[in-house]
Design an enzyme around this catalytic site. Sequence first.
Site, PDB file in Angstrom:
ATOM      1  N   HIS B   9       0.820  -1.209   0.000  1.00 10.83           N
ATOM      2  CA  HIS B   9       0.000   0.000   0.000  1.00 10.83           C
ATOM      3  C   HIS B   9       0.853   1.258   0.000  1.00 10.83           C
ATOM      4  O   HIS B   9       2.049   1.206   0.286  1.00 10.83           O
ATOM      5  CB  HIS B   9      -0.957   0.026   1.201  1.00 10.83           C
ATOM      6  CG  HIS B   9      -0.263   0.032   2.538  1.00 10.83           C
ATOM      7  ND1 HIS B   9      -0.047  -1.108   3.278  1.00 10.83           N
ATOM      8  CD2 HIS B   9       0.269   1.039   3.276  1.00 10.83           C
ATOM      9  CE1 HIS B   9       0.576  -0.797   4.408  1.00 10.83           C
ATOM     10  NE2 HIS B   9       0.791   0.499   4.425  1.00 10.83           N
ATOM     11  N   HIS B  81       4.108   7.147   3.468  1.00 12.88           N
ATOM     12  CA  HIS B  81       5.046   6.033   3.282  1.00 12.88           C
ATOM     13  C   HIS B  81       4.553   5.079   2.213  1.00 12.88           C
ATOM     14  O   HIS B  81       3.410   5.148   1.774  1.00 12.88           O
ATOM     15  CB  HIS B  81       5.302   5.287   4.605  1.00 12.88           C
ATOM     16  CG  HIS B  81       4.130   4.527   5.167  1.00 12.88           C
ATOM     17  ND1 HIS B  81       3.290   5.061   6.132  1.00 12.88           N
ATOM     18  CD2 HIS B  81       3.654   3.283   4.919  1.00 12.88           C
ATOM     19  CE1 HIS B  81       2.366   4.157   6.446  1.00 12.88           C
ATOM     20  NE2 HIS B  81       2.557   3.073   5.721  1.00 12.88           N
ATOM     21  N   GLU B 130       7.901   0.964   4.617  1.00 12.12           N
ATOM     22  CA  GLU B 130       7.443  -0.015   5.597  1.00 12.12           C
ATOM     23  C   GLU B 130       7.592  -1.405   4.986  1.00 12.12           C
ATOM     24  O   GLU B 130       7.355  -1.592   3.786  1.00 12.12           O
ATOM     25  CB  GLU B 130       5.951   0.235   5.920  1.00 12.12           C
ATOM     26  CG  GLU B 130       5.346  -0.746   6.897  1.00 12.12           C
ATOM     27  CD  GLU B 130       3.845  -0.528   7.128  1.00 12.12           C
ATOM     28  OE1 GLU B 130       3.248   0.308   6.411  1.00 12.12           O
ATOM     29  OE2 GLU B 130       3.268  -1.170   8.016  1.00 12.12           O
TER      30      GLU B 130
END
Lengths: 136, 136
Positions: B9, B81, B130
């Site tokens: 994502h 992010h 991430e």
Amino acid sequence: MPNIKGLSHVAIAVPDLEAAAQALAAKLGINAGPIKENPQQGVRLSYVDLGNARIELIQPISPDSPIAKFLERNPAGGLHHVCFNTEDLDVALAAVTQAGVRQAGKAGLNVHGDRIAFLNPKDVLGALVELEEKHE
Amino acid sequence: MPNIKGLSHVAIAVPDLEAAAQALAAKLGINAGPIKENPQQGVRLSYVDLGNARIELIQPISPDSPIAKFLERNPAGGLHHVCFNTEDLDVALAAVTQAGVRQAGKAGLNVHGDRIAFLNPKDVLGALVELEEKHE
């Protein structure tokens, strides 16, 4: 409605494309493809294919490029925009315009010849969104 | 190597999650799912499923959350992010550490109970990355 059909890529603005590609390979084990130039957008770029979506590494080649201005504020680089696919850019732009979203600059072409346009981040959650016309 | 297996994502930090979800639906015709809270990360969030990948809308619920600090610098919100999937977070973190990439904070869990960790943007092209452990 703009008929969004998936996430095309996430773009990272970088000051040095070759160094960025080397860093991603060495640090994350992901490999950028061939470098292409898009004089219309004032950038050179390379894609990392992650299977379901891509990372786009972009370096400015013109001091007038919005990427150059982004790097003035963020010299190390950083997340620059996210790009969604749409089936028909004209339909998408008419729909977002009607919903009060302004374009950022003019519609153009990416390195693959697909039609693209950017939306004003002030109208979309502070995030720079690109729309890319993609025919499946 | 960290064995990256796709783009999970792209996260957009927002000051008001409900307003952000409404704006995305009204302006881009894309719909966010149910709101979930992650007290460990100090955030509440909602996902927009685009088919091949997701947009994560994140709002801080704690003033100590890194998202709160991001919104102090970017009050309207913005791209925060990008998250990549990996099969084994321990293997991935060992690999990136050996390649000189520091973690940002400690590894934790996302709202689905998947193990996650953030990498220091200074070590990865200025972009906050991430890693999410995902078993297919």
